[in-house]
Design a protein around this motif. Structure first.
Motif, mmCIF file in Angstrom:
data_model
loop_
_atom_site.group_PDB
_atom_site.id
_atom_site.type_symbol
_atom_site.label_atom_id
_atom_site.label_comp_id
_atom_site.label_asym_id
_atom_site.label_seq_id
_atom_site.Cartn_x
_atom_site.Cartn_y
_atom_site.Cartn_z
ATOM 1 N N SER A 116 0.914 -1.413 0.012
ATOM 2 C CA SER A 116 0.109 0.189 -0.010
ATOM 3 C C SER A 116 0.927 1.018 -0.017
ATOM 4 C CB SER A 116 -1.072 0.065 1.219
ATOM 5 O OG SER A 116 -1.704 1.222 1.125
ATOM 6 N N THR A 117 0.748 2.111 -1.111
ATOM 7 C CA THR A 117 1.520 3.238 -1.210
ATOM 8 C C THR A 117 0.526 4.367 -1.428
ATOM 9 O OG1 THR A 117 2.052 2.936 -3.343
ATOM 10 C CG2 THR A 117 3.625 2.037 -1.804
ATOM 11 N N GLY A 118 0.595 5.603 -0.854
ATOM 12 C CA GLY A 118 -0.176 6.703 -1.414
ATOM 13 C C GLY A 118 -1.400 6.785 -0.471
ATOM 14 N N CYS A 142 -5.210 5.646 -0.251
ATOM 15 C CA CYS A 142 -6.145 4.882 -0.718
ATOM 16 C C CYS A 142 -7.506 5.578 -0.216
ATOM 17 C CB CYS A 142 -6.182 3.315 -0.225
ATOM 18 S SG CYS A 142 -7.465 2.261 -0.531
ATOM 19 N N THR A 163 -3.606 -5.635 -8.882
ATOM 20 C CA THR A 163 -3.247 -4.112 -8.724
ATOM 21 C C THR A 163 -4.211 -3.083 -8.855
ATOM 22 O OG1 THR A 163 -0.870 -4.750 -9.082
ATOM 23 C CG2 THR A 163 -1.427 -2.508 -8.899
ATOM 24 N N CYS A 164 -4.384 -2.227 -7.960
ATOM 25 C CA CYS A 164 -5.567 -0.979 -7.978
ATOM 26 C C CYS A 164 -5.160 -0.412 -9.180
ATOM 27 C CB CYS A 164 -5.271 -0.304 -6.770
ATOM 28 S SG CYS A 164 -5.746 1.312 -6.807
ATOM 29 N N ASP A 183 -5.878 2.588 -9.725
ATOM 30 C CA ASP A 183 -5.669 4.249 -9.261
ATOM 31 C C ASP A 183 -4.286 4.314 -8.942
ATOM 32 O OD1 ASP A 183 -6.208 6.652 -8.575
ATOM 33 O OD2 ASP A 183 -7.025 6.345 -6.754
ATOM 34 N N GLY A 184 -3.658 4.335 -9.759
ATOM 35 C CA GLY A 184 -1.996 4.388 -9.565
ATOM 36 C C GLY A 184 -1.303 3.502 -8.942
ATOM 37 N N GLY A 185 -2.031 2.329 -8.779
ATOM 38 C CA GLY A 185 -1.052 1.160 -8.282
ATOM 39 C C GLY A 185 -0.827 1.325 -6.919
ATOM 40 N N LYS A 186 -1.743 2.160 -6.130
ATOM 41 C CA LYS A 186 -1.594 2.335 -4.797
ATOM 42 C C LYS A 186 -1.520 1.038 -4.031
ATOM 43 C CE LYS A 186 -3.443 7.021 -5.279
ATOM 44 N NZ LYS A 186 -4.613 7.827 -4.803
#
Length: 536
Positions: free
Chosen positions: A462-464, A466, A521-522, A524-527
């Protein structure tokens, strides 16, 4: 001519042993091995009988200049050996014996290219312990320069070795080194299962992997416009013929060649390094195919998987079984030989066929009853393929590609899909086996209705920010394909093909746990990255 031999592994020890009493030779070895070699000397067993050399002087680095330095270390050690000895190498000719094609590039960072002698060692040796090796079989020592020039210096150096070795000069050394790479690329197989080459290549399934390595490698080499050159006893034509045959036939011929190389067990350079607890040269063997493939947009999944497995063995200090290796790679063996003039999709995944069963209404793409559409794999639809159909089709072809079964169907390896635009068309989806035949598995007569699997979706990255606040360790549980209340719709959309596939028994053979996949992977930017897992 004063000769320095830097590195006393299998090849270095053979060269040192046969040259030491005939030439002015200075030996360099690892510090930890010097005492053993001084005490026990050098012993070479094998095709020339037993040969012993005692009272040897050996050092951990040069202490005087040499006219010719033979770098007999692995490619990954070339830079370090040059740094340690560069003060005594500035006027030397440098002779390489490394597998692969990277050593010369590294050396040229330190010394002029005209001082580099590139060579190919066709004789075989096995390292047992410091100073003790087996000379498994004879072969030529091929010398050349990358510019193709056979000059007086090259001829003089060749003359130094001719008393002890069969030496040949060539003006095509680079093409020959690329061809030799194909021979070395199979060293990964014994390294992964901890068996001799003879044991490995008496197994026809492992030989099919070898043919796959060569098919991928040849495809990558051709895409890069690299010209191969014949080796003594191994012409380019033999490689081409082997990969042109059906995999099963090529494997039988390959087995006959490799099983009879030596009476003594052969282990290959990669396994020998692993057994000595040293990093192997795998990144400069199969890794070379991966590198040129990446540079030229040619996919090499089989070689990539084998490199990963070798690195896992190196890291974990644990080998896997032959059966495990076959399981982890059999679906990556290329179906094509990449030698045909027509453009071929480079894929190891199976082809699929769509057949139009029913048309009710006007189809924007003009599909008609009995039309057949071939997909090269689940990621390569034909040109101008309907994206609406692709949207609903993808979970099905994805599931079939990884072994899913639909027990209610007359053929469990087939399923019908309906056009999302008002249901105007119905398609039958089928999958080909590796021989090009439609797979058929009769309906399960014991089928008792839907049996949704217990599934989980776990956040592993998890990055950024969500918007749903998902964080590493969060885990969501599903029954079959039912979406949990308030779960992110975009995430479910991305996870659905994996959920669908796993619910119907697919196995992702390339994963450590084939009942899961950890690349969902999400959008939305691969978050957020999820692991989808079948729990039962």
């Amino acid at each position: 001519m004063r000769i320095g031999i830097l590195g006393l592994g299998a090849i270095g020890t053979v060269i040192a042993g046969y040259l030491k009493n005939k030439k002015d030779v200075f030996l360099v070895s690892r510090k930890e091995n010097i005492g053993i070699i001084k005490d026990k000397g050098i012993t070479i067993r094998g095709v020339r009988g037993n040969y012993n050399l005692n009272n040897i002087k050996v050092y951990d680095k040069l202490n005087q200049s040499v006219d010719l330095a033979i770098l007999a270390v692995k490619t990954q050690d070339v830079r370090d050996i040059l740094v340690d000895n560069i003060n005594y190498l500035k006027d030397s000719f440098i002779l390489t014996v490394q597998n692969g094609i990277k050593a010369e590039e590294i050396i040229s960072e330190f010394l002029p290219k005209e001082k580099i002698i590139s060579t190919i060692v066709m004789f075989g040796a096995t390292y047992l312990e410091p100073g003790l090796v087996v000379h498994n079989f004879e072969g030529d020592w091929i010398l050349g320069k990358l510019d193709g020039n056979i000059d007086n210096n090259l001829e003089t150096i060749a003359d130094v070795f001719k008393e002890s070795f069969s030496v040949k000069l060539t003006d095509k050394i680079l093409g020959m080194k690329w061809l030799k790479l194909f021979l070395n690329a199979n060293n990964c197989i014994p390294a992964i299962v901890n068996k001799s080459m003879q044991e490995c290549f008496s197994n026809l399934d492992l030989c099919q992997i070898s043919i796959g390595i060569w098919r991928e490698g040849l495809g990558a080499v051709r895409k890069a416009n690299i010209e191969l050159a014949d080796l003594p006893d191994f012409p380019v034509e033999r490689l081409v013929k082997l990969v042109s045959l059906p995999v099963e036939e090529g494997a039988k011929i390959f087995s006959n060649i490799m099983s009879n190389l030596s009476k003594e067990p052969l282990y290959g350079s990669v396994l020998q390094s692993i057994r000595r607890n040293r990093p192997s040269e795998i990144d400069y063997l199969n890794g070379a195919f991966i590198e040129i493939g990446r540079k030229n947009s040619f996919y090499t999944p089989l070689n990539k998987r084998l490199v990963e497995l070798v690195h896992k063995v190196e890291k974990d200090k644990e080998f896997i079984t032959i059966e495990e290796l076959i399981s982890k790679t059999k679906n990556l063996i290329p179906r094509h030989n990449f030698l045909e003039d027509r453009e071929i999709v480079n894929t190891s995944f199976p082809r699929l066929k769509l057949t139009v069963l029913k048309v009710e209404g006007d189809c924007y793409h003009g599909y008609k009853e009995k039309d057949e559409i071939i997909l090269e794999d689940f990621t390569h639809p034909p040109k101008f393929f309907c994206l609406g159909l692709a949207h609903v089709l993808f979970p099905v072809i994805y599931a079939l590609s990884f072994g899913a079964r639909f027990p209610l169907q007359e053929n469990q390896r087939s399923l019908q899909v309906t056009c999302p635009d008002g249901g105007k068309l119905t398609f039958k989806v089928e999958i080909f086996d590796h021989k090009g035949t439609i797979e058929f598995l009769p309906k399960d007569t014991n089928y008792k209705g839907p049996q949704p699997k217990d599934m989980s979706l776990e956040v592993i990255k998890s990055t950024g920010n969500c918007s749903y606040g998902y964080k590493v360790g969060d885990k969501f549980f599903f029954k079959g394909l039912k979406c949990p209340k308030d779960f992110c719709g975009a995430a479910y959309h991305c996870a659905f093909p994996a959920l669908f596939a796993l619910n119907f028994g697919a196995k992702f053979f390339f994963m450590e746990n084939p009942n899961s996949i950890d690349t969902v992977t999400c959008p939305d930017g691969g978050k957020v990255v999820f692991r989808v897992k079948r729990e039962c």
